[in-house]
Design a protein around this motif. Structure first.
Motif, PDB file in Angstrom:
ATOM      1  N   LYS A 125       0.861  -1.195   0.194  1.00  0.00           N
ATOM      2  CA  LYS A 125      -0.136   0.175   0.107  1.00  0.00           C
ATOM      3  C   LYS A 125       0.919   1.278   0.004  1.00  0.00           C
ATOM      4  CE  LYS A 125      -1.765   1.127   4.081  1.00  0.00           C
ATOM      5  NZ  LYS A 125      -1.919   2.557   4.583  1.00  0.00           N
ATOM      6  N   CYS A 126       0.660   2.323  -0.880  1.00  0.00           N
ATOM      7  CA  CYS A 126       1.562   3.526  -0.860  1.00  0.00           C
ATOM      8  C   CYS A 126       0.860   4.367  -0.045  1.00  0.00           C
ATOM      9  CB  CYS A 126       1.456   3.901  -2.373  1.00  0.00           C
ATOM     10  SG  CYS A 126       2.325   5.477  -2.539  1.00  0.00           S
ATOM     11  N   ASP A 127       1.927   4.805   1.121  1.00  0.00           N
ATOM     12  CA  ASP A 127       1.685   5.691   1.944  1.00  0.00           C
ATOM     13  C   ASP A 127       2.088   7.076   1.656  1.00  0.00           C
ATOM     14  OD1 ASP A 127       0.406   3.954   3.315  1.00  0.00           O
ATOM     15  OD2 ASP A 127       2.237   3.792   4.870  1.00  0.00           O
ATOM     16  N   GLY A 128       3.083   7.307   0.563  1.00  0.00           N
ATOM     17  CA  GLY A 128       3.591   8.571   0.071  1.00  0.00           C
ATOM     18  C   GLY A 128       4.641   8.673   0.081  1.00  0.00           C
ATOM     19  N   MET A 129       5.497   9.943   0.104  1.00  0.00           N
ATOM     20  CA  MET A 129       6.798  10.137  -0.099  1.00  0.00           C
ATOM     21  C   MET A 129       7.353  10.727   1.365  1.00  0.00           C
ATOM     22  SD  MET A 129       9.244  11.461  -3.051  1.00  0.00           S
ATOM     23  CE  MET A 129       9.045  13.223  -3.105  1.00  0.00           C
ATOM     24  N   LEU A 130       8.762  10.336   1.568  1.00  0.00           N
ATOM     25  CA  LEU A 130       9.138  10.908   3.263  1.00  0.00           C
ATOM     26  C   LEU A 130      10.570  11.191   2.723  1.00  0.00           C
ATOM     27  CD1 LEU A 130       7.891  11.235   5.588  1.00  0.00           C
ATOM     28  CD2 LEU A 130       8.788   9.034   6.516  1.00  0.00           C
ATOM     29  N   MET A 131      11.146  12.059   3.365  1.00  0.00           N
ATOM     30  CA  MET A 131      12.407  12.453   3.410  1.00  0.00           C
ATOM     31  C   MET A 131      13.356  11.236   3.902  1.00  0.00           C
ATOM     32  SD  MET A 131      13.486  15.133   6.605  1.00  0.00           S
ATOM     33  CE  MET A 131      13.393  14.433   8.220  1.00  0.00           C
ATOM     34  N   LEU A 132      14.677  10.832   3.439  1.00  0.00           N
ATOM     35  CA  LEU A 132      15.451   9.722   3.845  1.00  0.00           C
ATOM     36  C   LEU A 132      15.054   8.401   3.441  1.00  0.00           C
ATOM     37  CD1 LEU A 132      16.557  10.934   7.644  1.00  0.00           C
ATOM     38  CD2 LEU A 132      17.664  11.423   5.447  1.00  0.00           C
ATOM     39  N   GLN A 133      13.607   8.401   3.116  1.00  0.00           N
ATOM     40  CA  GLN A 133      13.241   7.020   2.530  1.00  0.00           C
ATOM     41  C   GLN A 133      12.541   6.937   1.291  1.00  0.00           C
ATOM     42  OE1 GLN A 133      11.197   4.761   5.880  1.00  0.00           O
ATOM     43  NE2 GLN A 133      11.188   6.760   7.069  1.00  0.00           N
ATOM     44  N   GLY A 134      12.232   7.935   0.759  1.00  0.00           N
ATOM     45  CA  GLY A 134      11.685   7.844  -0.685  1.00  0.00           C
ATOM     46  C   GLY A 134      10.128   7.612  -0.447  1.00  0.00           C
ATOM     47  N   VAL A 135       9.609   6.754  -1.675  1.00  0.00           N
ATOM     48  CA  VAL A 135       8.289   6.330  -1.727  1.00  0.00           C
ATOM     49  C   VAL A 135       7.936   5.153  -0.836  1.00  0.00           C
ATOM     50  CG1 VAL A 135       6.368   5.822  -2.978  1.00  0.00           C
ATOM     51  CG2 VAL A 135       8.196   7.425  -3.917  1.00  0.00           C
ATOM     52  N   ILE A 136       7.021   5.274   0.179  1.00  0.00           N
ATOM     53  CA  ILE A 136       6.771   4.397   1.179  1.00  0.00           C
ATOM     54  C   ILE A 136       5.829   3.292   0.858  1.00  0.00           C
ATOM     55  CG2 ILE A 136       6.250   3.871   3.591  1.00  0.00           C
ATOM     56  CD1 ILE A 136       8.042   5.976   4.314  1.00  0.00           C
ATOM     57  N   LEU A 137       5.978   2.273   0.699  1.00  0.00           N
ATOM     58  CA  LEU A 137       5.057   0.940   0.706  1.00  0.00           C
ATOM     59  C   LEU A 137       4.663   0.308   1.965  1.00  0.00           C
ATOM     60  CD1 LEU A 137       5.955  -0.309  -2.962  1.00  0.00           C
ATOM     61  CD2 LEU A 137       4.428   1.327  -2.537  1.00  0.00           C
ATOM     62  N   SER A 138       3.689   0.150   2.317  1.00  0.00           N
ATOM     63  CA  SER A 138       3.553  -0.649   3.802  1.00  0.00           C
ATOM     64  C   SER A 138       2.665  -1.501   3.668  1.00  0.00           C
ATOM     65  CB  SER A 138       3.098   0.259   4.752  1.00  0.00           C
ATOM     66  OG  SER A 138       1.684   0.509   4.343  1.00  0.00           O
TER      67      SER A 138
END
Lengths: 143, 184
Positions: A125-138
């Protein structure tokens, strides 16, 4: 007359029961099961990163809460007490895929066997984009 | 004359770079809870990103609202759709600074209490906080733990009167993050 009141009472009771059951079910409704959902988008990690980097607001609108099937080159694995995460394409600005602790425990051998440079495909599931981690899939699973 | 100024500027810049020490965290644990007699609300996010600059005392923390996990799916849904509106405002961000930097020696192992003052942005609303953070410096890593009180009102989050009694006025936010030095 008596008969009528009885019928009305029974109907009301049934309605109350149905309402109560629905409310109870809603209150306790289960979480989404990402593993069983079908991916809405199939794309490479590189493409996903590109879309988020070019226009984050638009990418958010398109992908947030959606189930994505993403493939890419593994560059880092992080296994800590808080979870199991693998990173695609770049350590800081790539795609970060996180597995639930239960899934990670059940599939530890498979996850441990991956090494940097491997091509891996995950659904999450795509949660968004975050600094230091890029695009987050959970809630990811390997597919 | 001009040349010497340039040289001093370059040296200054170079020194800045060699001393500037950044510590990073990519799996920070941020959680919040509120209690009422009716219901407890608790949610966890184990994917907070944070940077501490030990030279300037600047701290940035960023979380995705959609990464908060609730025990009840319904609460999670309400949180995202009705309260923080995570489609419109996907991130929570804190920008702050350690105000008592002179009392903390990041090169010496030990426990320090950092006073962190800064602005938290949630739901598109800025709110200033001053948060005491316990910093445990241990060799190369820094562990930071802190707690502060917020409320839905702080971020202009409206709670319908029907459920107002079920949702705590005060929401306690906790954080626990481990940082390692950024080497490159």
């Amino acid at each position: 007359m008596n008969q009528k009141i009885k019928i009305i009472l029974v109907v009301l009771l049934l309605l109350a029961l149905a309402g109560g059951y629905t409310a109870y079910y809603m209150y306790n409704k289960p979480h989404r099961n990402i593993a069983e959902e079908k991916a809405e988008f199939i794309l490479t990690a590189t493409k996903l990163i590109e879309e988020f980097t070019n226009d984050e607001a638009m990418a958010n609108q398109k992908y947030l809460d959606k189930v994505l099937l993403v493939s890419g080159k593994l560059v880092e694995k992080n296994h800590s007490e808080t979870g199991y995460t693998i990173l695609f394409e770049d350590e800081f600005e790539g795609v970060s895929a996180t597995f639930d602790s239960l899934y990670a425990a059940q599939n530890k051998a498979m996850l441990d066997a991956y090494t940097n440079g491997d091509q891996v495909q995950v659904k999450g599931k795509c949660d968004g984009m975050l600094m230091l981690q890029g695009v987050i899939l959970s809630k990811c699973v390997v597919e | 004359m001009k040349k010497s100024i340039l040289i001093i500027a370059i040296i200054g810049l170079a020194m800045n770079f060699s001393f500037a020490q950044k510590f990073l965290c990519r799996d920070g644990h941020v959680w919040f809870f509120g209690t009422t007699p009716m219901e407890n609300i608790e949610a966890h996010n184990k994917q907070a990103s944070s940077i501490i600059n030990t030279e300037t005392g600047e701290i940035v923390v960023s979380v995705l609202m959609k990464s908060f996990e609730f025990e009840k799916a319904l609460m999670q849904e309400h949180f995202n759709e009705n309260y923080v509106e995570s489609d419109k405002f996907p991130k929570g961000k804190f920008n702050g600074k350690i105000t008592n930097l002179n009392e903390i020696d990041f090169s010496k192992p030990g426990s320090y209490t950092a006073q962190v003052k800064g602005v938290l942005n949630i739901h598109g609303v800025d709110k200033e906080y001053e948060i005491p953070v316990e910093m445990r410096v241990d060799g190369e890593t820094i562990n930071a733990q802190g707690k502060f009180a917020t409320s839905a009102e702080d971020f202009k989050i409206e709670i319908p009167s029907v459920v107002r009694d079920k949702i705590a006025k005060q929401i306690d936010v906790n954080l626990n993050m481990s940082f390692s030095p950024y080497k490159k």
